[in-house]
Design a protein around this motif. Structure first.
Motif, PDB file in Angstrom:
ATOM      1  N   MET A  58       0.844  -1.195   0.000  1.00 42.29           N
ATOM      2  CA  MET A  58       0.000   0.000   0.000  1.00 42.29           C
ATOM      3  C   MET A  58       0.877   1.242   0.000  1.00 42.29           C
ATOM      4  O   MET A  58       1.952   1.249   0.598  1.00 42.29           O
ATOM      5  CB  MET A  58      -0.862   0.020   1.267  1.00 42.29           C
ATOM      6  CG  MET A  58      -1.983  -0.983   1.249  1.00 42.29           C
ATOM      7  SD  MET A  58      -3.272  -0.437   0.132  1.00 42.29           S
ATOM      8  CE  MET A  58      -4.479  -1.696   0.440  1.00 42.29           C
ATOM      9  N   VAL A  61      -2.132   7.565  -1.701  1.00 44.06           N
ATOM     10  CA  VAL A  61      -2.831   7.771  -2.975  1.00 44.06           C
ATOM     11  C   VAL A  61      -3.117   9.262  -3.103  1.00 44.06           C
ATOM     12  O   VAL A  61      -3.736   9.853  -2.215  1.00 44.06           O
ATOM     13  CB  VAL A  61      -4.142   6.968  -3.018  1.00 44.06           C
ATOM     14  CG1 VAL A  61      -4.899   7.249  -4.300  1.00 44.06           C
ATOM     15  CG2 VAL A  61      -3.859   5.486  -2.871  1.00 44.06           C
ATOM     16  N   LYS A  68     -15.080  18.342  -8.586  1.00 41.69           N
ATOM     17  CA  LYS A  68     -15.812  17.330  -9.359  1.00 41.69           C
ATOM     18  C   LYS A  68     -17.275  17.381  -8.955  1.00 41.69           C
ATOM     19  O   LYS A  68     -17.620  17.934  -7.902  1.00 41.69           O
ATOM     20  CB  LYS A  68     -15.266  15.936  -9.057  1.00 41.69           C
ATOM     21  CG  LYS A  68     -13.928  15.635  -9.691  1.00 41.69           C
ATOM     22  CD  LYS A  68     -13.572  14.191  -9.385  1.00 41.69           C
ATOM     23  CE  LYS A  68     -12.168  13.859  -9.860  1.00 41.69           C
ATOM     24  NZ  LYS A  68     -11.747  12.556  -9.368  1.00 41.69           N
ATOM     25  N   LEU A  71     -22.659  15.200  -4.516  1.00 36.96           N
ATOM     26  CA  LEU A  71     -24.061  15.250  -4.096  1.00 36.96           C
ATOM     27  C   LEU A  71     -24.522  16.700  -3.940  1.00 36.96           C
ATOM     28  O   LEU A  71     -23.780  17.520  -3.384  1.00 36.96           O
ATOM     29  CB  LEU A  71     -24.200  14.601  -2.724  1.00 36.96           C
ATOM     30  CG  LEU A  71     -24.257  13.084  -2.621  1.00 36.96           C
ATOM     31  CD1 LEU A  71     -24.457  12.708  -1.164  1.00 36.96           C
ATOM     32  CD2 LEU A  71     -25.378  12.531  -3.471  1.00 36.96           C
ATOM     33  N   ALA A  75     -29.838  16.604  -1.459  1.00 41.68           N
ATOM     34  CA  ALA A  75     -29.700  15.145  -1.342  1.00 41.68           C
ATOM     35  C   ALA A  75     -28.861  14.797  -0.114  1.00 41.68           C
ATOM     36  O   ALA A  75     -29.168  13.845   0.610  1.00 41.68           O
ATOM     37  CB  ALA A  75     -29.057  14.571  -2.599  1.00 41.68           C
ATOM     38  N   ASN A  79     -31.450  12.916   4.693  1.00 39.61           N
ATOM     39  CA  ASN A  79     -31.638  12.020   5.832  1.00 39.61           C
ATOM     40  C   ASN A  79     -31.524  12.720   7.185  1.00 39.61           C
ATOM     41  O   ASN A  79     -31.641  12.062   8.223  1.00 39.61           O
ATOM     42  CB  ASN A  79     -30.613  10.884   5.777  1.00 39.61           C
ATOM     43  CG  ASN A  79     -30.991   9.831   4.759  1.00 39.61           C
ATOM     44  OD1 ASN A  79     -31.900   9.036   4.985  1.00 39.61           O
ATOM     45  ND2 ASN A  79     -30.324   9.834   3.617  1.00 39.61           N
TER      46      ASN A  79
END
Lengths: 96, 279
Positions: A58, A61, A68, A71, A75, A79
């Motif tokens: 590993m 990253v 980009k 949501l 949205a 909840n």
């Protein structure tokens, strides 16, 4: 006994659990058994065993810091039991 | 033999050859749910209308002469800790009783690109913590072979549904045995992919450095085909592996002669059940 009454009461406070006084001994006994069981691990000789953190190699990253699609606010808040002005609203936990 | 008893690859061929329609197949599995779900209780949510609409769309595609992919039109179900956009995802907990994910897990996005029929969400031990599916906040699931027995867990709904024929395939998740153990208890095929093979994005975490989503199926051919669909690197899961995904169906060879099975020597310790590892 690895677990004291103070340990149990401290864990209960941290977990927001109310443990009735007449059940304290039962839980102390159970927690003690669990911790004692974990001692079995120390029986293994790991002197020459290389530590394994992941089965795969590993590494960090990275990605470009680009905006980009994500949501939309409605949205993301759908909840939420409580919301105000487009934000999550939660009960106050800190004193003024 | 009813349709619900067949593996996905056989049903796929029957769909391609127009021997059956996806609606017929889906109705047969839904009928099976009506027959046995009261005893097995593998599901937490059943999306009956959506399933039939998906099946109808696939039949229209087939009628137009279009090619269909492996899972297209084949009914399956999803463990309830995998986020499904617009469909409740409770992790079998009352804490998430009303949680309707606003997004799909990466495995769902990959699956949906194949147009399967999704029958609903499957029972599990609450937040995947358990090995018997008795620890669901809603109800325990029973082993379809003997409802007095547990189906294993935590993916007990995933294994019991495939064994009972109330799903042709399912997805489960495995942290320390949660696919493999219930698959064994229910006599179906379950696979925990190598860590990093399948994206964990949208899987409600239990042990993030161990969790993997994997297929539960009626045979290894289905298992390999579904792994082909869900495997691969995902930008949304930084621990997903960049290693190339082979075609897992290439591993479906006629025999397993010469195959070596490795067991860590640390398993052979004091207290191990006699016969459990030393065959």
């Amino acid at each position: 006994m690895k677990v004291t009454k103070e340990d149990l009461q401290n864990v209960a406070v941290l977990s927001r659990l109310a443990i009735p006084a007449d059940q304290e001994d039962k839980y102390i006994d159970q927690m003690d058994k669990i911790l004692t069981y974990m001692d079995n691990l120390s029986e293994l000789d790991t002197e020459n065993v290389k530590p394994t953190t992941y089965a795969l190699p590993m590494q960090n990253v990275f990605r470009k810091d680009e905006v980009k699609a994500s949501l939309d606010r409605e949205a993301a808040l759908a909840n939420a039991p409580l919301k105000e002005d487009g934000y999550f609203k939660v009960p106050k936990v800190l004193e003024d | 033999m009813r349709l619900y008893e067949k593996p996905a690859h056989v049903l796929h061929d029957m769909l391609v050859n127009k021997e059956i329609t996806s609606v017929e197949l889906t109705e047969d599995v839904l009928a099976r749910i009506d027959e046995v779900e009261g005893d097995v209780k593998a599901y937490l949510t059943i999306t009956r209308d959506e399933a039939l609409a998906q099946a109808k769309a696939v039949d229209e595609k087939i009628a137009k002469g279009e090619k269909i992919s492996f899972l297209e039109g084949i009914p399956g179900a999803i463990k309830d800790n995998i986020c499904t956009k617009g469909v409740k995802t409770t992790c079998a907990s009352k804490i998430l009783e009303n949680f309707v994910p606003p997004y799909d897990a990466t495995v769902m996005t990959k699956l949906k690109a194949e147009n399967p029929v999704i029958l609903g969400k499957l029972n599990m031990d609450e937040f995947a913590m358990g090995g018997s599916t008795e620890n669901s906040a809603y109800h325990p699931t029973c082993n379809p072979w003997n409802t007095e027995c547990v189906p294993g867990g935590s993916s007990g709904g995933s294994a019991a549904s495939v064994a009972a024929g109330t799903a042709i395939w399912s997805l489960g998740s495995d942290t320390g045995g949660s696919i493999r153990q219930p698959a064994s208890f229910c006599g179906v095929v379950g696979l925990k992919p190598t860590y990093g093979r399948v994206s964990r994005y949208g899987l409600v975490a239990y042990g993030s450095s161990l969790d993997q989503i994997g297929p539960v199926t009626r045979d290894v051919t289905d298992c390999a085909n579904i792994l082909n669909i869900i495997a691969g690197h995902d930008d949304m899961d930084s621990t997903s592996s960049a290693a190339e995904v082979p075609d897992f169906t290439k591993a479906l060879v006629e025999d397993v002669k010469g195959l070596k099975i490795g067991l860590p020597k640390e398993y052979f310790v004091k207290g191990m059940v006699v016969g459990a590892v030393k065959g």
